[in-house]
Design an enzyme around this catalytic site. Sequence first.
Site, PDB file in Angstrom:
ATOM      1  N   GLY A 131       4.859  -4.850   8.667  1.00 41.50           N
ATOM      2  CA  GLY A 131       6.054  -4.024   8.664  1.00 41.50           C
ATOM      3  C   GLY A 131       6.616  -3.846   7.271  1.00 41.50           C
ATOM      4  N   THR A 178      -1.158   6.676  -2.988  1.00 43.71           N
ATOM      5  CA  THR A 178      -1.158   7.852  -2.107  1.00 43.71           C
ATOM      6  C   THR A 178       0.220   8.446  -1.902  1.00 43.71           C
ATOM      7  OG1 THR A 178      -0.889   6.478  -0.130  1.00 43.71           O
ATOM      8  CG2 THR A 178      -3.142   6.910  -0.872  1.00 43.71           C
ATOM      9  N   SER A 196       7.171  -6.778   4.377  1.00 40.36           N
ATOM     10  CA  SER A 196       6.528  -7.939   4.996  1.00 40.36           C
ATOM     11  C   SER A 196       5.706  -8.747   4.000  1.00 40.36           C
ATOM     12  CB  SER A 196       5.617  -7.483   6.137  1.00 40.36           C
ATOM     13  OG  SER A 196       4.596  -6.619   5.629  1.00 40.36           O
ATOM     14  N   GLY A 197       5.436  -8.150   2.824  1.00 41.13           N
ATOM     15  CA  GLY A 197       4.574  -8.803   1.845  1.00 41.13           C
ATOM     16  C   GLY A 197       3.152  -8.281   1.853  1.00 41.13           C
ATOM     17  N   LYS A 198       2.919  -7.152   2.553  1.00 38.50           N
ATOM     18  CA  LYS A 198       1.553  -6.654   2.686  1.00 38.50           C
ATOM     19  C   LYS A 198       0.985  -6.144   1.367  1.00 38.50           C
ATOM     20  CE  LYS A 198       3.199  -2.214   4.596  1.00 38.50           C
ATOM     21  NZ  LYS A 198       4.639  -2.546   4.459  1.00 38.50           N
ATOM     22  N   SER A 199       1.783  -5.440   0.560  1.00 34.71           N
ATOM     23  CA  SER A 199       1.277  -4.949  -0.728  1.00 34.71           C
ATOM     24  C   SER A 199       0.986  -6.108  -1.676  1.00 34.71           C
ATOM     25  CB  SER A 199       2.292  -3.998  -1.364  1.00 34.71           C
ATOM     26  OG  SER A 199       2.388  -2.791  -0.628  1.00 34.71           O
ATOM     27  N   HIS A 210       6.161  -1.631  -8.854  1.00 39.68           N
ATOM     28  CA  HIS A 210       4.758  -1.810  -8.468  1.00 39.68           C
ATOM     29  C   HIS A 210       3.854  -1.712  -9.687  1.00 39.68           C
ATOM     30  CE1 HIS A 210       4.139  -1.920  -4.002  1.00 39.68           C
ATOM     31  NE2 HIS A 210       5.436  -1.671  -4.033  1.00 39.68           N
TER      32      HIS A 210
END
Length: 329
Positions: free
Chosen positions: A159, A183, A162-165, A202
């Site tokens: 989500g 993207t 969430s820390g996914k990147s 980022h």
Amino acid sequence: MTVDDRFRVREGGAVGPVPPTYTVTSTADGTLVEGPDGGRLLIARTSPGPLPAVPPVEDPSGRSGYASAPPQQVDMVVVDAAQRPETIGELRRAGIIGVTTAVVAVGGDHWVRSPEEFARRARLWGALVPSDGSVMSCPPSVWPEPRPQGPHRTLVTGGARSGKSTEAEVRLLAEPRVVYAATGPSPDPAQDPEWAGRVQQHVERRPWWWHTEETSDLAELLRRARGAVLVDCLGTWLAAAMDRHGMWADEVPAEAEEALEAELRALLEAWRGTRAYVVAVTNEVGSGVVPATRAGRLFRDHLGRLNQWVGSESEDVVLAAAGRVVELR
């Protein structure tokens, strides 16, 4: 940690007294210890920035070479992989870590939340994790597990916030060649300073040698890619694809669904056939409220289906939640 049972490597990379037959040299890459038998051990530096070692270059024919003398590969390298794991990627890029170099990751402590998490990351980087006071030989008697290399596909879902990147980036820090496929829309500080600030954050946390490509043609990028690729993310790619086909409008063109379906299948085919080590980030959908608009529901449906397709064609799928990662077997 005792190396060759002859001298000690202390915290911070300091080398204890060595026998007369050994030489210790301070280099731009760290502290180099050379043994009487020609063995070479590097205690890697922790300071950030490009290594001064000669990097490989490519001529127009695509063949790799060196602008001058190639760097010298070492037999073992000790890296503070909690403080600066990207050092492994830098040294691989410079040719100092080669296929026969043993990488030893040290420095867990407070930089990583647990020894288990540090060991998990080290496996992704192709590194050994010795315990305090370990006795090691150079080269070691036990070698690291092979790290993932292309063709290999990993999907990281989760989500918002969430820390996914961060997890996707951690997985590729030790790679010598990374293409970051962005993207999302290009930031315009004048129109949306908040979004521009997010994008800049980022950019600043990526290793200096990562190459960024802003693209919506992920299928073409995956077909030609070698080395490692980080895709961030499938959700923004899908949003742009729906926009290209007018699917955010109240009146959707009759041919829009068919056109979008063709793009989705082209992307899946490229994902299935890529020769690169690819880590893709995506958004986990369906756990929240039902979108209030038709376009929002279409986005949720298409992204959920795309996630299932990509996940079924991936060697690894992980779920990020509250900064923790769960492998979905």
